[in-house]
Each structure stands twice: as C-alpha cells, then as structure tokens.
Design an enzyme around this catalytic site. Structure first.
Site, PDB file in Angstrom:
ATOM      1  N   GLY A  69      22.481 -45.804  13.368  1.00  0.00           N
ATOM      2  CA  GLY A  69      23.308 -45.490  12.209  1.00  0.00           C
ATOM      3  C   GLY A  69      24.688 -45.008  12.608  1.00  0.00           C
ATOM      4  O   GLY A  69      25.710 -45.496  12.113  1.00  0.00           O
ATOM      5  N   GLU A  76      15.281 -46.898  12.150  1.00  0.00           N
ATOM      6  CA  GLU A  76      14.982 -45.672  12.875  1.00  0.00           C
ATOM      7  C   GLU A  76      14.772 -44.508  11.913  1.00  0.00           C
ATOM      8  O   GLU A  76      14.633 -43.371  12.338  1.00  0.00           O
ATOM      9  CB  GLU A  76      16.106 -45.363  13.868  1.00  0.00           C
ATOM     10  CG  GLU A  76      16.168 -46.372  15.008  1.00  0.00           C
ATOM     11  CD  GLU A  76      17.253 -46.097  16.030  1.00  0.00           C
ATOM     12  OE1 GLU A  76      17.068 -46.463  17.194  1.00  0.00           O
ATOM     13  OE2 GLU A  76      18.304 -45.513  15.662  1.00  0.00           O
ATOM     14  N   ASP A 132      27.703 -53.794  30.111  1.00  0.00           N
ATOM     15  CA  ASP A 132      26.750 -52.888  29.479  1.00  0.00           C
ATOM     16  C   ASP A 132      26.477 -53.423  28.081  1.00  0.00           C
ATOM     17  O   ASP A 132      27.378 -53.458  27.243  1.00  0.00           O
ATOM     18  CB  ASP A 132      27.338 -51.474  29.425  1.00  0.00           C
ATOM     19  CG  ASP A 132      26.342 -50.426  28.956  1.00  0.00           C
ATOM     20  OD1 ASP A 132      25.306 -50.805  28.377  1.00  0.00           O
ATOM     21  OD2 ASP A 132      26.605 -49.225  29.160  1.00  0.00           O
ATOM     22  N   ASP A 160      24.937 -53.136  17.513  1.00  0.00           N
ATOM     23  CA  ASP A 160      25.500 -52.230  16.509  1.00  0.00           C
ATOM     24  C   ASP A 160      26.981 -52.538  16.267  1.00  0.00           C
ATOM     25  O   ASP A 160      27.465 -52.453  15.135  1.00  0.00           O
ATOM     26  CB  ASP A 160      25.324 -50.781  16.947  1.00  0.00           C
ATOM     27  CG  ASP A 160      23.865 -50.367  16.993  1.00  0.00           C
ATOM     28  OD1 ASP A 160      23.059 -50.937  16.231  1.00  0.00           O
ATOM     29  OD2 ASP A 160      23.527 -49.483  17.799  1.00  0.00           O
ATOM     30  N   ARG A 211      32.630 -53.685  28.777  1.00  0.00           N
ATOM     31  CA  ARG A 211      32.976 -52.397  29.373  1.00  0.00           C
ATOM     32  C   ARG A 211      31.826 -51.416  29.203  1.00  0.00           C
ATOM     33  O   ARG A 211      30.980 -51.594  28.322  1.00  0.00           O
ATOM     34  CB  ARG A 211      34.277 -51.860  28.789  1.00  0.00           C
ATOM     35  CG  ARG A 211      34.370 -51.846  27.290  1.00  0.00           C
ATOM     36  CD  ARG A 211      35.842 -51.784  26.854  1.00  0.00           C
ATOM     37  NE  ARG A 211      35.982 -51.533  25.428  1.00  0.00           N
ATOM     38  CZ  ARG A 211      37.138 -51.653  24.773  1.00  0.00           C
ATOM     39  NH1 ARG A 211      38.240 -51.995  25.422  1.00  0.00           N
ATOM     40  NH2 ARG A 211      37.205 -51.414  23.484  1.00  0.00           N
TER      41      ARG A 211
END
Length: 307
Positions: A44, A142, A248, A254, A287
């Site tokens: 979130g 979640e 990464d 998200d 990055r």
C-alpha cells in the site's frame, strides 16, 4: 483525507528489512550477505508513494501501529506528499514487517511478511473512508479481505473505479473479482487465481482473458522481462518490457501499479498509460532500493521522450 485526492490506496505499511546476497539461498543453506538496509515499505505504501512521485493526488488508508517507531513511518509518507489522514495509528500495536532477500546474481527476491497492524484493519475504518471526489480506489491483499471487499462495494456504489492488485495471492480473493474494474497480477498470481477458479495453467493472453471473464472490466498480467499483457473489451495488447539491466526487482510491481493508476486518473489513453507504467517500472528495477528506486515524473517523461 482531503477531497482533492483522486486516488485512494487502501493497503499495507511495513518496515522492510532488506538483505543483499550473492544469490538467493537454497533451503537449509546459510549465505554470507553483502549488505543490509531498512526502509519504509508495504504494498500500500509503495503504490501510494509511486503515484505521489509521479504527480498524482493520492491518499493512503491503512493501519500503522505506533510501537517500533511506527510514527516515523507515517511521517515519511507525509514527506512524500501522500495524504495520511485516513491512516489509523493505534498506540498498542506493532507495524507490519517484511524480510526481503535480494540475489545479486539475477536481481530476484524472496519475501516473508508479518502483518502486524495491517492484519487488524477493521470494517469500521473502511466504513469511515471519505470517497467524494475519488476516481480510483486501489487495494492489494496484505489486508483482511473482508475489509477490501467492503471498500470495493462502497466504491462501486459511489461510482469510483476499483483496482485489485491480487498480491500476494490468497485463497478467497476470487470472490472480489465481480467488484473489480481493473485486476493487476503477475503470471504466477494469475495462474494461482485461475486454478482456484477451476481453470488450468495457460499462456498469458489466455490467462488474462479467462480472468476477465470472471468479472473485471480489464486485466493486466505483468510478465517481468517479457513485458505485460492487457485485456479489455477492445481486445488483447502485448507490451514489451524496456531493455534495462535489472539491479533490484523489489517494488517493481508496485511502481507499475502506482504509475498505471496515475496515468488512468489523468485520462491518458490505454496505450499511453501502459507505456507510462512500463517506463516507470523499468527505471525502478534499474537501481537499488524500493521506494528510493521509484522515479519522479520528469525521469519517466525523459525516458518516454527517448523512445
């Protein structure tokens, strides 16, 4: 929450504990890590920050316990330009935590979460949400699914469009699909959801089409380095991924969701919105970090101009 917000994210807020290792460990294996960091996270919070950095008027509805320095997490969200007035802050609860391992070999990750106060978000808080002026309500998995379902029911009654990022996959989430305008899943989540609904594993286009038949007006299946697949009433689109060196991948999904909803709230056509979201996600994976890696609007626009 202010009426000026056009996007409301109903979701989790975590403290992310991130370990970087040469690769992901095998079961029972101990590896020597390369470095450790701690940062604000939760799907979130991540999606709200991603949207805010891209210029969206976004509010976050969540539950953040004040134990273990939870107040600092809320202040950090405020600093990113996220409206935090719909965040409950119980003094006697512990915030959510995510333990993340990132492998340098391929930038893939393993994540274990502990819900903490995220798992206690009650229906009463959902009933109190201010929906006036909103264009989109975004949720993930979640939080308690009954709270997400009630939020979507209220959104539909108010004429607010809904986005479900069905991550992490949880049995029972299939009941939400009739309330969803846009479903966003990765390929594994799509397969798990379709299996729960009685279908078999299929190619991305067939997965998206089968899930759309269960209720959502549109379905996006993200495919990592293979791009994404979009299905709506106009048909199917495949959008290739940007060619970048992945450093990464934590938070890439998200970033994609936050960017896509930002573009849709602005009224961008689907093709432009998908390109915008892909560009933002590509920058994020190139990055290190999670929210630190999420781009600003000018960076995404520069990337789009180059292509």
């Amino acid at each position: 929450m202010t009426a000026a917000a056009e996007i409301l994210v109903l979701g989790s807020v975590n403290r992310d504990l991130i370990v970087h290792a040469p690769r992901l460990p095998l079961p029972g294996e101990t590896l020597r890590g390369q470095r450790f960091g701690s940062c604000l996270g939760g799907k979130g919070a991540n999606q709200a920050v991603a949207a805010a950095r891209l210029g969206a008027k976004v509010a976050l509805a969540a539950r953040v316990g004040l134990l273990e320095n939870g107040a600092a997490m809320v202040e950090q969200l405020k600093g990113e330009g996220v409206d935090t007035r719909a965040i409950a802050q119980p003094a006697d609860e512990v915030p959510g935590v995510a333990l993340i391992v990132v492998g340098a070999e391929d930038a893939e990750n393993q994540i274990v979460t502990v819900a903490g106060s995220n798992g206690m978000l009650p229906l009463e808080q959902v009933e109190a949400l201010e929906l006036d002026g909103l264009r989109w309500l975004v949720a993930q998995q979640e939080l308690p699914l009954q709270s997400v379902a009630r939020a979507f029911e209220r959104a539909h009654a108010a004429g607010v469009k809904t986005v479900l990022n069905a991550a992490p996959f949880r049995p029972g989430c299939e009941a939400l699909l009739p309330l969803v305008d846009l479903l966003v899943v990765n390929e594994l989540e799509a397969q798990a959801l379709l299996t729960t609904l009685g279908g078999g594993v299929a190619e991305p286009e067939a997965l998206a089409q089968a899930l759309r038949a269960k209720g959502p007006a549109a379905v996006l299946v993200s495919l990592g380095a293979e791009g994404l697949c979009w299905v709506d009433e106009q048909g199917t689109r495949r959008v290739p991924a940007r060619k970048v060196k992945a450093v990464d991948t934590v938070g890439a999904g998200d970033t994609l969701v936050g960017a896509l909803v930002t573009a849709l709230a602005e009224g961008q056509p689907i093709a432009s919105a998908l390109a915008f979201a892909q560009a933002a996600a590509a920058i994020a994976v190139s990055r290190p970090g999670v929210q630190d890696a999420m781009p600003r609007r000018a960076e995404v626009q520069e990337s789009l101009n180059k292509h």
